[in-house]
Design a protein around this motif. Sequence first.
Motif, PDB file in Angstrom:
ATOM      1  N   TRP A 183       8.152  11.675   6.983  1.00  0.00           N
ATOM      2  CA  TRP A 183       7.478  10.481   7.501  1.00  0.00           C
ATOM      3  C   TRP A 183       6.322  10.859   8.414  1.00  0.00           C
ATOM      4  CZ3 TRP A 183       6.954   8.770  12.561  1.00  0.00           C
ATOM      5  CH2 TRP A 183       6.429   7.464  12.713  1.00  0.00           C
ATOM      6  N   ARG A 205       3.483  12.111   6.388  1.00  0.00           N
ATOM      7  CA  ARG A 205       2.754  11.001   5.761  1.00  0.00           C
ATOM      8  C   ARG A 205       1.905  10.261   6.789  1.00  0.00           C
ATOM      9  NH1 ARG A 205       6.857   7.356   2.639  1.00  0.00           N
ATOM     10  NH2 ARG A 205       4.907   6.258   2.143  1.00  0.00           N
ATOM     11  N   LEU A 206       2.459  10.041   8.028  1.00  0.00           N
ATOM     12  CA  LEU A 206       1.698   9.366   9.080  1.00  0.00           C
ATOM     13  C   LEU A 206       0.463  10.170   9.459  1.00  0.00           C
ATOM     14  CD1 LEU A 206       1.407   7.080  11.164  1.00  0.00           C
ATOM     15  CD2 LEU A 206       2.851   8.432  12.710  1.00  0.00           C
ATOM     16  N   TRP A 219      -2.046   9.875   6.783  1.00  0.00           N
ATOM     17  CA  TRP A 219      -2.724   8.571   6.801  1.00  0.00           C
ATOM     18  C   TRP A 219      -3.780   8.519   7.908  1.00  0.00           C
ATOM     19  CZ3 TRP A 219      -2.904   4.849  10.664  1.00  0.00           C
ATOM     20  CH2 TRP A 219      -3.450   3.612  10.290  1.00  0.00           C
ATOM     21  N   HIS A 222      -6.618  10.626   7.084  1.00  0.00           N
ATOM     22  CA  HIS A 222      -7.437   9.956   6.072  1.00  0.00           C
ATOM     23  C   HIS A 222      -8.365   8.922   6.711  1.00  0.00           C
ATOM     24  CE1 HIS A 222      -8.588   8.100   2.324  1.00  0.00           C
ATOM     25  NE2 HIS A 222      -8.066   6.929   2.704  1.00  0.00           N
ATOM     26  N   LYS A 223      -7.802   8.097   7.642  1.00  0.00           N
ATOM     27  CA  LYS A 223      -8.606   7.076   8.310  1.00  0.00           C
ATOM     28  C   LYS A 223      -9.672   7.703   9.192  1.00  0.00           C
ATOM     29  CE  LYS A 223      -6.382   3.691   6.462  1.00  0.00           C
ATOM     30  NZ  LYS A 223      -7.030   2.899   5.399  1.00  0.00           N
TER      31      LYS A 223
END
Length: 670
Positions: A606, A609-610, A613, A616-617
């Motif tokens: 998790w 993945r966070l 993310w 990515h942002k």
Amino acid sequence: MEFVFLIPLLPLLGATVNGVIGSKLPKRAVGLIACLVMAAAFVVSICTFYKLMLLPATERSVVVSFFSWIASGSFSVDMAFLIDPLSALMILIVTGVGFLIHVYSTGYMHDDKAYWRYMCYLNLFVFFMLMLVLGSNYLVMFLGWEGVGLCSYLLIGFWYEKKSASDAGKKAFVVNRIGDFGFILGLFLLYWSLSDLGAGSLDYKTVFENIHNIDPAILTIIGLLLFVGAAGKSAQVPLYVWLPDAMEGPTPVSALIHAATMVTAGVYMVARNNALYSLIPHVGNIIASVGIFTALFAATMGLVQNDIKKVLAYSTVSQLGYMFAAVGVGAYGAGVFHLMTHAFFKGLMFLGSGSVIHAMGGEQDMRRMGGLHSHMKITSVTFIIGALAIAGMPPFSGFWSKDEILWEAFEKGHFVIWAVGLLTAGMTAFYMFRQVFMTFTGECRADDHTKHHLHESPSSMTIPLIILAILSAVGGIIGIPLFEEGTAAHQFLNPVFSHGEQELHSEAVHGGLELIMMGVSVAVGLTGIFLASLLYYAPMKKYAPSFWRPEAIASSFKGLHRLLFNKYYIDEIYDYLVVNPIKRFCDWCLSFDLGVIDWFVNFAAWATRLTAWASHKFDIYIVDGLVNSMSTLVTYNSSIWRRLQTGYLQNYALVFVVGVLIIIVRVLLG
């Protein structure tokens, strides 16, 4: 001797052919292949035995090396076979009795849907057992040792759709792994100890020549560890529990495991290591004590079992105890002799029980049998011959081997072992003839449907019974003490055990006492048969007092009867003390894995993945934003400045003129 490699290779060939294409062949072809390779292996074994007998007694030890198997630094192991009296006798037993069991299987298992797989496993089992007894070093022996353990798992759990069979296969596999762990530790310690002496090897000849130089304390540990392996494979206390459950496999498998192959491996291994155990007689005393206790312990359970195969299973455990008692006191020849006779009469009795089960439509409870002699005369007569042999009645084979074990124990001063062995012999005679009377005499207690279909087994099953009955009757001839140097069996095996056995005493010196002890042994056996007849043989029951009835005795000794019938609750004790705690520990490990390990793994996933993310942002809005802003600014500026580049000459001339005028004005005003 040059063709000795064919002895194990032929069964392996049969296993390979049936394993690869057996499912596509007719059942007749599958059975023919399996039986022919066994017959050929038996013929080669006879030829090998004959060639060995042509050699002088002192030269009957031939090593045939085929290729270098493992070579690493100073350590090397050859794929090599040892042909000596012990291995020659073993290959005759394994291939001869094994062949008869294969022939019997063609009738007993013919209707099974996985007949090809069964025959493949059976051939493979024999291959590994032959590797075990033929190996000239411990590593080849261990290859066969592990192989028979694997095949026992496959054959005991052959009907794996049946939960009890699959559980029994797993139980045999796990218990044998416990023993094998001790065995391999013993081999590691043996090699390490010899390496310190500059003689690191696992070859029998090298080991036995240098073993006396090992520290006695280390040697004791090695001997005990090897015995742990033997106890697991040959079902001695406390590792015997797998063998009664092995009855879940097909009956011919029970005969092969109990008579000719796997369970005798431990006895063979101890006998092969006679040079080692002769240096540590205190370990031999431990082996003998465990063996004779196992013999008595198993016999008490056999007294009250009602499953025809379970009675034979506990009998096997008991007889193996006799063999270990023999090799433990140094009577290696007597132990191996009993191993041979046991292969005859126990193979006969298991196949006989299979014939009964076949006729009874799968029924194994003796309480639902009775009166089968009139329907199955060949099976009945041959079964009784086997019972007489195992009960130690002269002149049957079991009498000579069992009496020799008792005599050797007495002669060597092990009076407790002799007394317990004598008591066990009486109990053996009792429960074996209890089985005979319950199965073949009296009125038939089967249901009407079963009674209607009672019949003698086909010739493919009865012919092996007849051959084994003959061997059970006359196979003890080589154990008759006709020579001052000892029996023919002793004379033949003596070169192998010359380092381990004490000097054989002359039969003439102790002839009178031995005859007395022989008479005592026969009397005890006859007493057991007589008591069984009073309880279970209809013509004799009328002479028994009222309290001498099976029901009355069971009622008078309810607690003892329940204890014996439930096998001392050993399985339940093991479940409570070992199996269930391990299961609970495994459940806790599963919970820990799911609740803790997996939580951390899932949290890490998790978090990853966070982070991905957010990254990515950040990349889109910060990094790409800055890059895009710069490009926008450059684009805007360029859009302004590009207006100066119109492409018209008059505009450029105008700019030039204006520039000149500005310069002139600047100069004039300056």
